[in-house]
Design a protein around this motif. Structure first.
Motif, PDB file in Angstrom:
ATOM      1  N   GLN A  35      -7.137  -4.723  -2.432  1.00 50.00           N
ATOM      2  CA  GLN A  35      -6.214  -3.773  -3.055  1.00 50.00           C
ATOM      3  C   GLN A  35      -6.017  -4.285  -4.500  1.00 50.00           C
ATOM      4  O   GLN A  35      -6.721  -5.199  -4.941  1.00 50.00           O
ATOM      5  N   GLU A  36      -5.028  -3.733  -5.185  1.00 52.32           N
ATOM      6  CA  GLU A  36      -4.819  -4.118  -6.583  1.00 52.32           C
ATOM      7  C   GLU A  36      -4.575  -5.619  -6.730  1.00 52.32           C
ATOM      8  O   GLU A  36      -5.108  -6.277  -7.619  1.00 52.32           O
ATOM      9  N   GLU A  37      -3.722  -6.161  -5.871  1.00 52.78           N
ATOM     10  CA  GLU A  37      -3.322  -7.545  -6.051  1.00 52.78           C
ATOM     11  C   GLU A  37      -4.464  -8.534  -5.821  1.00 52.78           C
ATOM     12  O   GLU A  37      -4.537  -9.566  -6.491  1.00 52.78           O
TER      13      GLU A  37
ATOM     14  N   GLN B 130      -4.595   9.244 -12.847  1.00 50.19           N
ATOM     15  CA  GLN B 130      -3.169   9.307 -13.214  1.00 50.19           C
ATOM     16  C   GLN B 130      -2.364   8.831 -12.011  1.00 50.19           C
ATOM     17  O   GLN B 130      -2.489   9.367 -10.908  1.00 50.19           O
ATOM     18  N   GLY B 131      -1.573   7.799 -12.217  1.00 56.15           N
ATOM     19  CA  GLY B 131      -0.722   7.310 -11.131  1.00 56.15           C
ATOM     20  C   GLY B 131       0.718   7.273 -11.599  1.00 56.15           C
ATOM     21  O   GLY B 131       1.074   7.911 -12.594  1.00 56.15           O
ATOM     22  N   GLY B 132       1.516   6.516 -10.891  1.00 54.88           N
ATOM     23  CA  GLY B 132       2.901   6.338 -11.311  1.00 54.88           C
ATOM     24  C   GLY B 132       3.887   6.686 -10.217  1.00 54.88           C
ATOM     25  O   GLY B 132       3.557   7.403  -9.269  1.00 54.88           O
TER      26      GLY B 132
ATOM     27  N   LEU C 140      -7.039  13.577 -12.207  1.00 54.55           N
ATOM     28  CA  LEU C 140      -5.911  13.954 -11.339  1.00 54.55           C
ATOM     29  C   LEU C 140      -6.353  14.066  -9.889  1.00 54.55           C
ATOM     30  O   LEU C 140      -7.351  14.713  -9.586  1.00 54.55           O
ATOM     31  N   ARG C 141      -5.565  13.449  -9.034  1.00 55.99           N
ATOM     32  CA  ARG C 141      -5.807  13.664  -7.606  1.00 55.99           C
ATOM     33  C   ARG C 141      -5.282  15.044  -7.247  1.00 55.99           C
ATOM     34  O   ARG C 141      -4.316  15.508  -7.864  1.00 55.99           O
ATOM     35  N   PRO C 142      -5.909  15.749  -6.271  1.00 54.67           N
ATOM     36  CA  PRO C 142      -5.488  17.130  -5.992  1.00 54.67           C
ATOM     37  C   PRO C 142      -3.990  17.209  -5.654  1.00 54.67           C
ATOM     38  O   PRO C 142      -3.556  16.577  -4.692  1.00 54.67           O
TER      39      PRO C 142
ATOM     40  N   SER D 131       4.745   4.812 -15.304  1.00 55.92           N
ATOM     41  CA  SER D 131       3.520   5.586 -15.302  1.00 55.92           C
ATOM     42  C   SER D 131       2.340   4.666 -15.020  1.00 55.92           C
ATOM     43  O   SER D 131       2.494   3.440 -15.063  1.00 55.92           O
ATOM     44  N   ASP D 132       1.208   5.238 -14.740  1.00 58.03           N
ATOM     45  CA  ASP D 132       0.025   4.443 -14.445  1.00 58.03           C
ATOM     46  C   ASP D 132      -1.224   5.218 -14.812  1.00 58.03           C
ATOM     47  O   ASP D 132      -1.241   6.450 -14.721  1.00 58.03           O
ATOM     48  N   VAL D 133      -2.235   4.479 -15.195  1.00 62.84           N
ATOM     49  CA  VAL D 133      -3.552   5.087 -15.400  1.00 62.84           C
ATOM     50  C   VAL D 133      -4.576   3.972 -15.181  1.00 62.84           C
ATOM     51  O   VAL D 133      -4.358   2.831 -15.619  1.00 62.84           O
TER      52      VAL D 133
ATOM     53  N   VAL E 176       3.218   9.565  -7.334  1.00 66.13           N
ATOM     54  CA  VAL E 176       2.989  10.911  -7.854  1.00 66.13           C
ATOM     55  C   VAL E 176       2.343  11.834  -6.793  1.00 66.13           C
ATOM     56  O   VAL E 176       2.629  13.027  -6.742  1.00 66.13           O
ATOM     57  N   ILE E 177       1.529  11.254  -5.924  1.00 64.48           N
ATOM     58  CA  ILE E 177       0.789  12.085  -4.960  1.00 64.48           C
ATOM     59  C   ILE E 177       1.629  12.551  -3.771  1.00 64.48           C
ATOM     60  O   ILE E 177       1.191  13.376  -2.993  1.00 64.48           O
ATOM     61  N   TRP E 178       2.834  12.008  -3.621  1.00 66.12           N
ATOM     62  CA  TRP E 178       3.641  12.428  -2.462  1.00 66.12           C
ATOM     63  C   TRP E 178       4.477  13.667  -2.748  1.00 66.12           C
ATOM     64  O   TRP E 178       4.996  14.290  -1.820  1.00 66.12           O
TER      65      TRP E 178
ATOM     66  N   GLN F 268     -10.109   0.391   2.420  1.00 65.65           N
ATOM     67  CA  GLN F 268      -9.822   1.749   2.897  1.00 65.65           C
ATOM     68  C   GLN F 268      -8.323   2.030   2.778  1.00 65.65           C
ATOM     69  O   GLN F 268      -7.549   1.760   3.689  1.00 65.65           O
ATOM     70  N   TYR F 269      -7.898   2.518   1.621  1.00 66.36           N
ATOM     71  CA  TYR F 269      -6.496   2.871   1.355  1.00 66.36           C
ATOM     72  C   TYR F 269      -6.497   3.714   0.090  1.00 66.36           C
ATOM     73  O   TYR F 269      -7.557   3.996  -0.480  1.00 66.36           O
ATOM     74  N   GLU F 270      -5.320   4.109  -0.382  1.00 67.31           N
ATOM     75  CA  GLU F 270      -5.231   5.034  -1.510  1.00 67.31           C
ATOM     76  C   GLU F 270      -5.952   4.543  -2.771  1.00 67.31           C
ATOM     77  O   GLU F 270      -6.513   5.338  -3.532  1.00 67.31           O
ATOM     78  N   GLY F 271      -5.932   3.239  -2.991  1.00 70.50           N
ATOM     79  CA  GLY F 271      -6.589   2.696  -4.184  1.00 70.50           C
ATOM     80  C   GLY F 271      -8.073   3.049  -4.225  1.00 70.50           C
ATOM     81  O   GLY F 271      -8.648   3.265  -5.295  1.00 70.50           O
TER      82      GLY F 271
ATOM     83  N   SER G 138       0.816  -1.213   0.000  1.00 73.55           N
ATOM     84  CA  SER G 138       0.000   0.000   0.000  1.00 73.55           C
ATOM     85  C   SER G 138       0.853   1.267   0.000  1.00 73.55           C
ATOM     86  O   SER G 138       1.750   1.443   0.823  1.00 73.55           O
ATOM     87  N   THR G 139       0.531   2.143  -0.949  1.00 71.68           N
ATOM     88  CA  THR G 139       1.317   3.368  -1.108  1.00 71.68           C
ATOM     89  C   THR G 139       1.222   4.272   0.120  1.00 71.68           C
ATOM     90  O   THR G 139       2.190   4.909   0.520  1.00 71.68           O
ATOM     91  N   ASP G 140       0.042   4.306   0.772  1.00 67.85           N
ATOM     92  CA  ASP G 140      -0.082   5.191   1.941  1.00 67.85           C
ATOM     93  C   ASP G 140       0.796   4.708   3.094  1.00 67.85           C
ATOM     94  O   ASP G 140       1.354   5.503   3.834  1.00 67.85           O
TER      95      ASP G 140
ATOM     96  N   SER H 290      -9.414   5.803  -3.064  1.00 62.50           N
ATOM     97  CA  SER H 290      -9.503   7.199  -3.524  1.00 62.50           C
ATOM     98  C   SER H 290      -9.431   7.253  -5.044  1.00 62.50           C
ATOM     99  O   SER H 290     -10.150   8.021  -5.677  1.00 62.50           O
ATOM    100  N   CYS H 291      -8.546   6.436  -5.627  1.00 64.47           N
ATOM    101  CA  CYS H 291      -8.405   6.431  -7.094  1.00 64.47           C
ATOM    102  C   CYS H 291      -9.689   5.919  -7.743  1.00 64.47           C
ATOM    103  O   CYS H 291     -10.185   6.493  -8.714  1.00 64.47           O
ATOM    104  N   ASN H 292     -10.233   4.814  -7.201  1.00 65.03           N
ATOM    105  CA  ASN H 292     -11.463   4.258  -7.774  1.00 65.03           C
ATOM    106  C   ASN H 292     -12.617   5.242  -7.673  1.00 65.03           C
ATOM    107  O   ASN H 292     -13.366   5.453  -8.623  1.00 65.03           O
TER     108      ASN H 292
HETATM  109  C1  GLC Z   1      -0.601   2.629  -8.170  1.00 67.59           C
HETATM  110  C2  GLC Z   1      -0.422   4.020  -8.743  1.00 67.59           C
HETATM  111  C3  GLC Z   1      -0.334   5.038  -7.650  1.00 67.59           C
HETATM  112  C4  GLC Z   1      -1.543   4.924  -6.745  1.00 67.59           C
HETATM  113  C5  GLC Z   1      -1.650   3.531  -6.180  1.00 67.59           C
HETATM  114  C6  GLC Z   1      -2.941   3.346  -5.376  1.00 67.59           C
HETATM  115  O1  GLC Z   1       0.565   2.206  -7.556  1.00 67.59           O
HETATM  116  O2  GLC Z   1       0.737   4.092  -9.536  1.00 67.59           O
HETATM  117  O3  GLC Z   1      -0.222   6.335  -8.176  1.00 67.59           O
HETATM  118  O4  GLC Z   1      -1.473   5.862  -5.695  1.00 67.59           O
HETATM  119  O5  GLC Z   1      -1.651   2.576  -7.223  1.00 67.59           O
HETATM  120  O6  GLC Z   1      -3.017   2.096  -4.820  1.00 67.59           O
END
Ligand code: GLC
Length: 439
Positions: free
Chosen positions: A261-263, A315-317, A386-388, A154-156, A106-108, A202-205, A80-82, A207-209
């Motif tokens: 999460q993603e996995e 937009q991630g990465g 884009l996240r803020p 990069s990520d999207v 990218v968000i940090w 409940q994690y960064e993913g 988890s990125t957070d 917020s993206c979704n």
């Molecule tokens: C991916 C993205 C990253 C995002 C994260 C969320 O790793 O590259 O930007 O914050 O997923 O889980």
């Protein structure tokens, strides 16, 4: 094994010549070569994510082999990125960070740069070489016009679908939520085959979704220019209600999606147990690995949206920055130049599906032949969510994650969750504006 040889085939000589041809200042970074005392290695490290394929360790091993005076340590942290952000933050606040490099989502960037924890890398490469990176990734590496990160991948957010199942039913990939729901209900056979899996933990993913669904309804989170909060608007209510209904009303997402999460989502989809999946593009290459049960049966498309709106993926990465107080900045720079080079990015793409950040690789015939989906990803970059990009982003995301999760798990009604999220967000944004008048 064959793929690995591809990367290993690049000797140090070739790397040096290629890099020299590109004009990179890399072997020394800005200044002379930095080394330990005679015979002593300079040890550098970065906290990274879980190495799910082993490709990152292989990359690091190659660097260490070619740079006998440096030893790079890949410190494998949580997925988890957070959580990783919190670990970096704690170590920087303690003032004795063991990390020379910052492997940064990218968000940090705004937060770490504003705190003064990052080396300003703007002049470490000539301007024309910064332009070799995709604009979204380069923009995401900046804070107040200065560059603090070299984009690594990069990520999207994308929609994955089972091409075989859709084709057999005579269906085209969906472009709207409505179509996705109807198709998923038609094709699914839970619990063996679920309609749609995504990241609802409940994690960064999350917020993206949520951001993607929100933008697909024409709504917004926090406007980066006006700082207006959009969470109390009807579009936000429609978006969160839809995510809730995917689980509880339409029943196309398993109740367990609120822990994914993603996995987790990827493994279910890749095992053949889901029709649709929201994930990052790395999931495409992994789904096409030799032993994958869905090899050759997967398609990828831009995220769906509400009818009449454009679908967009978050937009991630990630990329590498240098810790401002590292004693080994030049050795760190050597690793960064190595890891963000075209060849390393190509290797990571073929091994783990990581999307390159260099324009040129999207025109590389070899890569395009092996990964025709790269052109779909490139298209998706033209319209991202884009996240803020604010220094207090972690707080804003935490608010959204907490309240959205409460709504998805049925603890709090959707409208009440958004009312709370909106009030807390407004407070944080206002406090930040007070702290920095004029910004
Ligand atoms: C991916 C993205 C990253 C995002 C994260 C969320 O790793 O590259 O930007 O914050 O997923 O889980």
């Amino acid at each position: 094994m064959k793929l690995r040889t591809f990367f290993y085939g690049m000797g140090i000589g070739a790397l040096v010549i290629a890099a020299a041809a590109m004009g990179w200042t890399f072997l020394a970074g800005p200044g002379a070569r930095e080394g330990g005392r005679a015979g002593q290695k300079v040890v550098i490290s970065a906290l990274m994510h879980v190495d799910i394929t082993g490709a990152w360790h292989e990359l690091v091993a190659r660097f260490n082999e070619e740079n006998p005076d440096v030893e790079m340590h890949y410190i494998e942290g949580p997925w988890s990125t957070d959580t990783r952000e919190a670990l970096y933050t704690t170590s920087f606040l303690a003032g004795e960070s063991p990390y020379d490099m910052v492997f940064m989502d990218v968000i940090w960037v705004p937060k770490f740069a504003a705190a003064g924890w990052l080396e300003d890398l703007t002049d470490w490469l000539p301007p024309e070489q910064w332009k070799e990176f995709l604009p979204g990734d380069l923009e995401g590496s900046k804070h107040q016009g200065r560059i603090y990160r070299v984009p690594m991948y990069s990520d999207v957010g994308m929609l994955f679908y089972r091409r075989d199942l859709l084709e057999a039913a005579g269906l085209e990939p969906p472009t709207t939520w409505q179509d996705l729901i109807v198709m998923a209900q038609k094709l699914q056979k839970p619990p063996q085959l679920w309609g749609y899996v995504w990241q609802g933990k409940q994690y960064e993913g999350l917020s993206c979704n949520l951001l993607e669904v929100l933008q697909g309804f024409g709504g917004s989170w926090v406007d980066p220019v006006t700082q207006e909060v959009g969470l109390d608007q009807p579009e936000a209510a429609a978006a969160l209600q839809l995510m809730h209904d995917l689980i509880h009303k339409h029943k196309i997402s398993p109740p367990g999606v609120t822990t994914y999460q993603e996995e987790e989502a990827r493994q279910i989809f890749q095992s053949g147990n889901a029709v649709f999946q929201r994930n990052w593009p790395y999931a495409w290459v992994l789904a096409h690995q030799e032993q994958s049960p869905v090899k050759g049966k997967v398609g990828m498309a831009p995220m769906v949206s509400q009818k009449g709106q454009d679908g967009s993926g978050a937009q991630g990465g990630s990329g590498f920055g240098i810790y401002k107080y590292s004693k080994h900045k030049r050795a760190a720079w050597r690793f960064i130049v190595f890891a963000t080079s075209s060849r390393a990015q190509k290797f990571l793409h073929l091994q783990e599906g990581r999307i390159p950040t260099r324009h040129a690789l999207f025109r590389d015939p070899d890569l395009l032949e092996k990964s025709p989906h790269l052109s779909t990803v490139y298209q998706a970059f033209q319209n991202t969510a884009l996240r803020p990009p604010l220094p207090n982003y972690a707080q804003l995301s935490d608010i959204v994650q907490r309240h959205a999760s409460a709504a998805l798990t049925g603890k709090v009604p959707v409208r009440e969750a958004l009312r709370r999220a909106s009030a807390e967000t407004g407070y944080v944004v206002a406090r930040a504006a007070e702290a920095k008048p004029g910004q």
